[in-house]
Design a protein around this motif. Structure first.
Motif, PDB file in Angstrom:
ATOM      1  N   SER A 215      45.224  37.655  48.554  1.00 11.02           N
ATOM      2  CA  SER A 215      46.348  36.885  48.008  1.00 11.02           C
ATOM      3  C   SER A 215      47.538  37.773  47.665  1.00 11.02           C
ATOM      4  O   SER A 215      48.556  37.270  47.187  1.00 11.02           O
ATOM      5  N   ILE A 216      47.396  39.088  47.885  1.00 11.18           N
ATOM      6  CA  ILE A 216      48.459  40.056  47.565  1.00 11.18           C
ATOM      7  C   ILE A 216      48.863  39.904  46.097  1.00 11.18           C
ATOM      8  O   ILE A 216      49.982  39.535  45.751  1.00 11.18           O
ATOM      9  N   SER A 217      47.925  40.185  45.211  1.00  8.31           N
ATOM     10  CA  SER A 217      48.127  39.960  43.782  1.00  8.31           C
ATOM     11  C   SER A 217      47.666  41.163  42.971  1.00  8.31           C
ATOM     12  O   SER A 217      46.718  41.857  43.361  1.00  8.31           O
ATOM     13  N   THR A 218      48.295  41.394  41.838  1.00  7.60           N
ATOM     14  CA  THR A 218      47.861  42.465  40.940  1.00  7.60           C
ATOM     15  C   THR A 218      46.984  41.947  39.813  1.00  7.60           C
ATOM     16  O   THR A 218      46.591  42.707  38.929  1.00  7.60           O
ATOM     17  N   THR A 219      46.693  40.655  39.823  1.00  8.19           N
ATOM     18  CA  THR A 219      45.789  40.075  38.836  1.00  8.19           C
ATOM     19  C   THR A 219      44.735  39.231  39.536  1.00  8.19           C
ATOM     20  O   THR A 219      44.904  38.831  40.687  1.00  8.19           O
ATOM     21  N   ASP A 220      43.654  38.958  38.827  1.00  9.02           N
ATOM     22  CA  ASP A 220      42.619  38.063  39.345  1.00  9.02           C
ATOM     23  C   ASP A 220      42.191  37.129  38.219  1.00  9.02           C
ATOM     24  O   ASP A 220      41.289  37.449  37.449  1.00  9.02           O
ATOM     25  N   PRO A 221      42.824  35.967  38.101  1.00  5.01           N
ATOM     26  CA  PRO A 221      42.505  35.042  37.014  1.00  5.01           C
ATOM     27  C   PRO A 221      41.160  34.350  37.156  1.00  5.01           C
ATOM     28  O   PRO A 221      40.744  33.626  36.242  1.00  5.01           O
ATOM     29  N   TYR A 222      40.482  34.543  38.305  1.00  3.73           N
ATOM     30  CA  TYR A 222      39.326  33.711  38.615  1.00  3.73           C
ATOM     31  C   TYR A 222      37.990  34.411  38.379  1.00  3.73           C
ATOM     32  O   TYR A 222      36.959  33.973  38.868  1.00  3.73           O
ATOM     33  N   GLN A 223      38.004  35.482  37.613  1.00  3.42           N
ATOM     34  CA  GLN A 223      36.775  36.200  37.317  1.00  3.42           C
ATOM     35  C   GLN A 223      35.830  35.365  36.457  1.00  3.42           C
ATOM     36  O   GLN A 223      34.621  35.410  36.613  1.00  3.42           O
ATOM     37  N   THR A 224      36.388  34.593  35.538  1.00  5.39           N
ATOM     38  CA  THR A 224      35.587  33.742  34.646  1.00  5.39           C
ATOM     39  C   THR A 224      36.165  32.336  34.701  1.00  5.39           C
ATOM     40  O   THR A 224      37.135  32.011  33.998  1.00  5.39           O
ATOM     41  N   LEU A 225      35.555  31.482  35.513  1.00  2.00           N
ATOM     42  CA  LEU A 225      36.114  30.146  35.725  1.00  2.00           C
ATOM     43  C   LEU A 225      36.060  29.281  34.469  1.00  2.00           C
ATOM     44  O   LEU A 225      36.900  28.390  34.283  1.00  2.00           O
ATOM     45  N   ASP A 226      35.076  29.534  33.594  1.00  2.00           N
ATOM     46  CA  ASP A 226      34.966  28.729  32.374  1.00  2.00           C
ATOM     47  C   ASP A 226      36.142  28.946  31.430  1.00  2.00           C
ATOM     48  O   ASP A 226      36.385  28.118  30.545  1.00  2.00           O
ATOM     49  N   ALA A 227      36.869  30.035  31.627  1.00  3.78           N
ATOM     50  CA  ALA A 227      37.953  30.364  30.703  1.00  3.78           C
ATOM     51  C   ALA A 227      39.312  29.861  31.178  1.00  3.78           C
ATOM     52  O   ALA A 227      40.315  30.086  30.504  1.00  3.78           O
ATOM     53  N   GLN A 347      37.980  46.612  37.465  1.00  3.65           N
ATOM     54  CA  GLN A 347      38.453  47.127  36.197  1.00  3.65           C
ATOM     55  C   GLN A 347      39.957  47.011  36.158  1.00  3.65           C
ATOM     56  O   GLN A 347      40.608  46.721  37.162  1.00  3.65           O
ATOM     57  N   TYR A 348      40.529  47.282  34.976  1.00  6.10           N
ATOM     58  CA  TYR A 348      41.926  46.969  34.745  1.00  6.10           C
ATOM     59  C   TYR A 348      42.658  48.168  34.171  1.00  6.10           C
ATOM     60  O   TYR A 348      42.064  49.070  33.589  1.00  6.10           O
ATOM     61  N   LEU A 349      43.968  48.140  34.333  1.00  2.00           N
ATOM     62  CA  LEU A 349      44.776  49.174  33.725  1.00  2.00           C
ATOM     63  C   LEU A 349      44.738  49.028  32.210  1.00  2.00           C
ATOM     64  O   LEU A 349      44.587  47.920  31.689  1.00  2.00           O
ATOM     65  N   SER A 360      58.126  47.285  36.852  1.00  3.51           N
ATOM     66  CA  SER A 360      58.161  48.066  38.078  1.00  3.51           C
ATOM     67  C   SER A 360      56.929  47.880  38.930  1.00  3.51           C
ATOM     68  O   SER A 360      56.981  48.050  40.140  1.00  3.51           O
ATOM     69  N   LYS A 361      55.788  47.541  38.320  1.00  2.00           N
ATOM     70  CA  LYS A 361      54.551  47.492  39.076  1.00  2.00           C
ATOM     71  C   LYS A 361      54.017  46.094  39.304  1.00  2.00           C
ATOM     72  O   LYS A 361      53.442  45.801  40.344  1.00  2.00           O
ATOM     73  N   VAL A 362      54.161  45.229  38.327  1.00  2.00           N
ATOM     74  CA  VAL A 362      53.335  44.037  38.313  1.00  2.00           C
ATOM     75  C   VAL A 362      54.040  42.834  38.905  1.00  2.00           C
ATOM     76  O   VAL A 362      55.131  42.480  38.498  1.00  2.00           O
ATOM     77  N   THR A 363      53.419  42.228  39.876  1.00  2.00           N
ATOM     78  CA  THR A 363      53.846  40.940  40.406  1.00  2.00           C
ATOM     79  C   THR A 363      52.748  39.958  40.075  1.00  2.00           C
ATOM     80  O   THR A 363      51.637  40.109  40.535  1.00  2.00           O
ATOM     81  N   HIS A 364      53.042  38.952  39.277  1.00  3.62           N
ATOM     82  CA  HIS A 364      51.983  38.074  38.764  1.00  3.62           C
ATOM     83  C   HIS A 364      51.610  36.978  39.735  1.00  3.62           C
ATOM     84  O   HIS A 364      52.317  36.692  40.688  1.00  3.62           O
ATOM     85  N   GLU A 365      50.493  36.384  39.430  1.00  8.61           N
ATOM     86  CA  GLU A 365      49.935  35.287  40.215  1.00  8.61           C
ATOM     87  C   GLU A 365      50.975  34.235  40.570  1.00  8.61           C
ATOM     88  O   GLU A 365      51.007  33.732  41.673  1.00  8.61           O
ATOM     89  N   HIS A 366      51.876  33.940  39.664  1.00  9.29           N
ATOM     90  CA  HIS A 366      52.790  32.817  39.865  1.00  9.29           C
ATOM     91  C   HIS A 366      54.107  33.242  40.491  1.00  9.29           C
ATOM     92  O   HIS A 366      54.917  32.404  40.823  1.00  9.29           O
ATOM     93  N   ALA A 389      51.406  36.851  30.845  1.00  9.66           N
ATOM     94  CA  ALA A 389      50.612  37.971  30.366  1.00  9.66           C
ATOM     95  C   ALA A 389      49.166  37.594  30.074  1.00  9.66           C
ATOM     96  O   ALA A 389      48.432  38.385  29.505  1.00  9.66           O
ATOM     97  N   GLU A 390      48.752  36.363  30.452  1.00  6.18           N
ATOM     98  CA  GLU A 390      47.391  35.949  30.098  1.00  6.18           C
ATOM     99  C   GLU A 390      46.328  36.808  30.771  1.00  6.18           C
ATOM    100  O   GLU A 390      45.248  37.003  30.220  1.00  6.18           O
ATOM    101  N   PHE A 391      46.603  37.294  31.960  1.00  7.11           N
ATOM    102  CA  PHE A 391      45.586  37.970  32.750  1.00  7.11           C
ATOM    103  C   PHE A 391      45.927  39.448  32.914  1.00  7.11           C
ATOM    104  O   PHE A 391      47.063  39.798  33.233  1.00  7.11           O
ATOM    105  N   PRO A 392      44.957  40.327  32.709  1.00  9.50           N
ATOM    106  CA  PRO A 392      45.229  41.773  32.764  1.00  9.50           C
ATOM    107  C   PRO A 392      45.526  42.246  34.183  1.00  9.50           C
ATOM    108  O   PRO A 392      45.128  41.629  35.167  1.00  9.50           O
ATOM    109  N   THR A 393      46.213  43.360  34.250  1.00  7.61           N
ATOM    110  CA  THR A 393      46.575  43.950  35.534  1.00  7.61           C
ATOM    111  C   THR A 393      45.415  44.762  36.088  1.00  7.61           C
ATOM    112  O   THR A 393      44.818  45.580  35.385  1.00  7.61           O
TER     113      THR A 393
END
Length: 456
Positions: A215-227, A347-349, A360-366, A389-393
């Motif tokens: 998805s060319i993303s710096t985050t992964d919001p889908y690690q814990t679907l219950d959250a 793992q995350y930064l 400079s680094k982060v392009t978010h899911e949206h 900022a909900e999801f870590p980089t």
């Protein structure tokens, strides 16, 4: 204004649009059969030519993205020339890549662009399904993970080194994937020419190509679907997420109680104990066989590459060994990174670094999602700037962050896919096997693409 159809000698209209399908690692044209049949059902032969590339079949995919791209380019050019001999003239081209085929496609379009084909053909659709645009390095920290990365990078010949970004591509002193995403390269200039750039990425259970890279993303919001709350497109529930607002974090009071989450995790773990026990027996045996076969295939691959470099493989190097960069290239970071096996946990930064470097680094899911289709080339390249900022980089490398920025700048419409019925979703997203009942959800994905994104 509607185009005038070319008419064959028998009175039937001739197609002027060619769609090329490119399979993935260890793949062959049969893997693309459902895509090809769905395309043909939707668009008749007088509207669309379909070429399912075959020159990289099976273990030939070990030979590198660049060699694969050169083979596919030659195959496309030969196919077009053969059509022209029969009286057809191709004026439009679309490229579809699955898995590694998406990277081969990005290389091939650069060669086509450099060879002048886009001066005579309109690039229309560029689509990837589950393609690892950032490589297959799982974002991790720690020495023990690097051991896995090094092992994975050296079991697939040059393709493995390229996918794990530990290669040095020709005289660039950089990994191929970094060159492939350089804003001044022929590959990115070619990509920008396409009218529609679309990708489909599995949000869970894609063990071949993780979500962040497809998805060319710096985050992964889908690690814990219950959250999280997942928002689907109304007509494609529960398989395709809303383009503009795919996911949001649940408030703490709506999440299941801690004890409930622990009980559910324990139940899931216990249900897998028999599988784990079986794997403890089979994995050591299978690993030995895999490593032996990888060694054999690597030797064979290196022999093919040497033949290719010597000009003895049937491809004229002069046609494809052209300058890769036609503008000033972006300065790059250190070129060698040791990576880890995709089965390891992400793992995350550190939070401080993530926040400090967000601009400079982060392009978010949206950031890349647009509620409406672009109506001009300018709007197609435009992306929103909101940051959540909900999801870590993720702990990506500097070069991977640069790839995300560059690819988001050229612009993709990104569809997140939620497949429920199989544990490994990589093959299901394109219905790689039509006999698997669980792959029916992939038909929804392909249907969405044909109905909403593919233009003839």
């Amino acid at each position: 204004m509607e185009e005038t159809e070319r008419i064959a000698s028998d009175g039937r209209p001739k197609a002027e649009h060619l769609c090329v399908l490119i399979h993935g690692l260890w793949g062959n044209p049969k893997h693309m059969d459902y895509l090809a049949s769905a395309l043909r059902y939707k668009h008749s032969k007088d509207k669309l030519h379909i070429l399912s590339a075959k020159t990289n079949s099976d273990t030939f995919t070990y030979d590198g993205i660049d060699l694969g791209g050169e083979r596919v380019t030659q195959e496309i050019e030969t196919y077009i020339e053969d059509l022209e001999k029969e009286g057809s003239r191709i004026t439009k081209i679309s490229i579809v890549g699955y898995s590694l085929g998406g990277l081969v496609a990005r290389y091939a379009i650069g060669l086509l662009f450099s060879n002048g084909w886009f001066d005579r053909m309109e690039p229309v659709n560029f689509t990837t399904f589950a393609s690892p645009h950032l490589g297959v390095r799982t974002p991790v920290l720690g020495v023990h993970h690097r051991v896995w990365n090094l092992l994975g990078a050296n079991t697939l010949s040059i393709s493995g080194r390229q996918l794990f970004t530990i290669d040095t591509f020709r005289n660039t002193e950089r990994p191929l994937l970094s060159v492939l995403a350089d804003p001044g390269s022929i590959f990115m200039l070619a990509l920008a020419k396409f009218k529609h750039r679309v990708l489909y990425a599995n949000i869970i259970n894609d063990r071949s190509a993780p979500y962040y890279t497809t998805s060319i993303s710096t985050t992964d919001p889908y690690q814990t679907l219950d959250a999280i709350n997942i928002n689907y497109l109304p007509d494609y529930t529960p398989n395709i997420l809303d383009l503009a607002n795919p996911v949001s974090l649940k408030s703490p009071d709506t999440q299941p109680p801690l004890l409930t989450r622990i009980a559910e995790s324990s139940h899931a773990l216990l249900s897998r104990v028999p599988v784990f026990a079986l794997l403890c027996v089979l994995v050591p045996i299978g690993s030995v066989v895999f490593l032996i076969n990888s060694g054999v295939q690597t030797v064979r691959s290196q022999k093919r590459i040497r033949m290719h470099e010597e000009g003895n493989a049937g491809i004229g190097l002069g046609s494809y060994r052209i300058p890769l960069v036609v503008e000033n290239a972006r300065s790059t970071m250190e070129s060698a990174f040791e990576n880890m096996n995709a089965r390891q946990g992400q793992q995350y930064l550190p939070e401080s670094e993530s926040e400090d470097d967000s601009n400079s680094k982060v392009t978010h899911e949206h950031e890349n999602a647009h509620a409406e289709k672009p109506t001009s080339s300018e709007s197609n390249l435009k992306r929103t700037t909101s940051r959540h900022a909900e999801f870590p980089t993720l702990a990506l490398t500097p070069e991977q962050f640069a790839m995300v920025r560059a690819l988001d700048d050229v612009g993709f419409r990104k569809y997140r896919v939620h497949i429920h019925q199989v544990r490994h979703t990589h093959a299901a997203i394109i219905v790689r096997s039509q006999t698997r009942k669980g792959f029916d959800e992939g038909k929804v994905v392909v249907g969405h693409w044909l109905d909403n994104e593919f233009e003839v």
